[in-house]
Design an enzyme around this catalytic site. Structure first.
Site, PDB file in Angstrom:
ATOM      1  N   ASN A   3     -13.600   9.942  -0.741  1.00  0.00           N
ATOM      2  CA  ASN A   3     -14.212   9.052  -1.722  1.00  0.00           C
ATOM      3  C   ASN A   3     -14.233   7.637  -1.143  1.00  0.00           C
ATOM      4  O   ASN A   3     -13.255   7.184  -0.556  1.00  0.00           O
ATOM      5  CB  ASN A   3     -13.419   9.076  -3.033  1.00  0.00           C
ATOM      6  N   HIS A  53      -6.683   3.016   1.000  1.00  0.00           N
ATOM      7  CA  HIS A  53      -6.219   3.353   2.357  1.00  0.00           C
ATOM      8  C   HIS A  53      -6.947   4.655   2.669  1.00  0.00           C
ATOM      9  O   HIS A  53      -6.761   5.655   1.951  1.00  0.00           O
ATOM     10  CB  HIS A  53      -4.693   3.517   2.368  1.00  0.00           C
ATOM     11  N   CYS A  95       0.845  -1.203   0.000  1.00  0.00           N
ATOM     12  CA  CYS A  95       0.000   0.000   0.000  1.00  0.00           C
ATOM     13  C   CYS A  95       0.878   1.250   0.000  1.00  0.00           C
ATOM     14  O   CYS A  95       1.689   1.457   0.909  1.00  0.00           O
ATOM     15  CB  CYS A  95      -0.921  -0.015   1.218  1.00  0.00           C
ATOM     16  N   ASP A  97      -0.921  16.101  -2.271  1.00  0.00           N
ATOM     17  CA  ASP A  97      -1.373  15.169  -3.306  1.00  0.00           C
ATOM     18  C   ASP A  97      -0.456  15.297  -4.518  1.00  0.00           C
ATOM     19  O   ASP A  97      -0.105  16.399  -4.946  1.00  0.00           O
ATOM     20  CB  ASP A  97      -2.824  15.477  -3.695  1.00  0.00           C
ATOM     21  N   HIS A 151      -3.439   0.982   8.456  1.00  0.00           N
ATOM     22  CA  HIS A 151      -4.101   0.669   7.178  1.00  0.00           C
ATOM     23  C   HIS A 151      -5.581   0.376   7.407  1.00  0.00           C
ATOM     24  O   HIS A 151      -5.961  -0.717   7.819  1.00  0.00           O
ATOM     25  CB  HIS A 151      -3.437  -0.524   6.487  1.00  0.00           C
ATOM     26  N   GLY A 209     -14.939   6.920  -7.107  1.00  0.00           N
ATOM     27  CA  GLY A 209     -13.602   7.239  -7.600  1.00  0.00           C
ATOM     28  C   GLY A 209     -12.486   6.975  -6.625  1.00  0.00           C
ATOM     29  O   GLY A 209     -11.379   7.497  -6.805  1.00  0.00           O
ATOM     30  N   HIS A 214      -9.233  14.198   1.542  1.00  0.00           N
ATOM     31  CA  HIS A 214      -8.707  15.262   0.691  1.00  0.00           C
ATOM     32  C   HIS A 214      -9.031  16.607   1.351  1.00  0.00           C
ATOM     33  O   HIS A 214     -10.193  16.849   1.720  1.00  0.00           O
ATOM     34  CB  HIS A 214      -9.381  15.252  -0.679  1.00  0.00           C
ATOM     35  N   HIS A 255      -8.359   8.068   3.216  1.00  0.00           N
ATOM     36  CA  HIS A 255      -7.688   9.366   3.101  1.00  0.00           C
ATOM     37  C   HIS A 255      -8.713  10.465   2.945  1.00  0.00           C
ATOM     38  O   HIS A 255      -9.740  10.291   2.305  1.00  0.00           O
ATOM     39  CB  HIS A 255      -6.695   9.383   1.935  1.00  0.00           C
TER      40      HIS A 255
HETATM   41  P1  AMP Z   1      -8.918   8.877  -4.403  1.00  0.00           P
HETATM   42  O1  AMP Z   1      -9.123   8.934  -5.891  1.00  0.00           O
HETATM   43  O2  AMP Z   1      -9.982   9.563  -3.605  1.00  0.00           O
HETATM   44  O3  AMP Z   1      -8.641   7.471  -3.930  1.00  0.00           O
HETATM   45  O4  AMP Z   1      -7.614   9.730  -4.110  1.00  0.00           O
HETATM   46  C1  AMP Z   1      -6.332   9.200  -4.214  1.00  0.00           C
HETATM   47  C2  AMP Z   1      -5.410  10.376  -4.325  1.00  0.00           C
HETATM   48  O5  AMP Z   1      -4.109   9.940  -4.025  1.00  0.00           O
HETATM   49  C3  AMP Z   1      -5.374  11.004  -5.703  1.00  0.00           C
HETATM   50  O6  AMP Z   1      -5.742  12.384  -5.606  1.00  0.00           O
HETATM   51  C4  AMP Z   1      -3.921  10.824  -6.141  1.00  0.00           C
HETATM   52  O7  AMP Z   1      -3.438  11.914  -6.862  1.00  0.00           O
HETATM   53  C5  AMP Z   1      -3.207  10.677  -4.802  1.00  0.00           C
HETATM   54  N1  AMP Z   1      -1.985   9.908  -4.814  1.00  0.00           N
HETATM   55  C6  AMP Z   1      -1.783   8.662  -5.330  1.00  0.00           C
HETATM   56  N2  AMP Z   1      -0.525   8.266  -5.102  1.00  0.00           N
HETATM   57  C7  AMP Z   1       0.088   9.277  -4.423  1.00  0.00           C
HETATM   58  C8  AMP Z   1       1.401   9.489  -3.898  1.00  0.00           C
HETATM   59  N3  AMP Z   1       2.349   8.558  -4.037  1.00  0.00           N
HETATM   60  N4  AMP Z   1       1.674  10.654  -3.277  1.00  0.00           N
HETATM   61  C9  AMP Z   1       0.726  11.594  -3.141  1.00  0.00           C
HETATM   62  N5  AMP Z   1      -0.536  11.461  -3.599  1.00  0.00           N
HETATM   63  C10 AMP Z   1      -0.847  10.319  -4.244  1.00  0.00           C
HETATM   64 ZN    ZN Z   2      -2.296   1.337   3.631  1.00  0.00          ZN
END
Ligand code: AMP
Ligand code: ZN
Length: 113
Positions: free
Chosen positions: A86, A97, A4, A30, A46, A92, A101, A99
């Protein structure tokens, strides 16, 4: 979870621009920002999604919101910001994991896409 990417960021094994960190939470920029200010706030543990919250881990959501408040204050985002979580493929969610935004720095439309 070894595979992850957010667990790896939380452990310091993958690069990220960290803006906040404590024992249970990490916040970082991000990689593909959707607003001038776009950070992600995650629990270090996690937890795949909202659907995996339970009485044993729900407290971390309050800690995350408190961290969001402190970040918003320290970055002078009082004019407005949005918090988005999300959950599931139809919404989307692309990283499994949990998160949060934190988006700011431009007028944010409603309803969201
Ligand atoms: P979601 O689409 O709500 O799952 O958001 C996932 C977010 O993680 C997206 O906005 C991606 O741009 C961001 N993301 C994915 N990998 C990384 C990373 N290694 N570092 C920072 N942001 C990431
Ligand atoms: Zn994780």
């Amino acid at each position: 979870m070894s595979g992850c990417v957010f667990c790896r960021i939380a452990r310091g094994e993958a690069p990220a621009s960290i803006v906040y960190k404590d024992e249970e939470i990490v916040a970082f920029e991000d990689i593909n920002p959707q607003a001038p200010y776009h950070i992600l706030v995650i629990p270090k543990d996690h937890i795949p999604s909202i659907m995996d919250l339970s009485s044993g881990n729900i407290y971390v959501v309050g800690k995350i919101y408190n961290a969001i408040k402190e970040i918003a204050r320290s970055k002078n985002l009082e004019k407005g910001f949005r918090v988005v979580v999300n959950c599931g493929p139809l919404a989307g969610q692309s990283v499994n994991h949990l998160h949060f935004h934190l988006l700011s720095g431009r007028r944010l439309g409603w309803p969201p896409g």
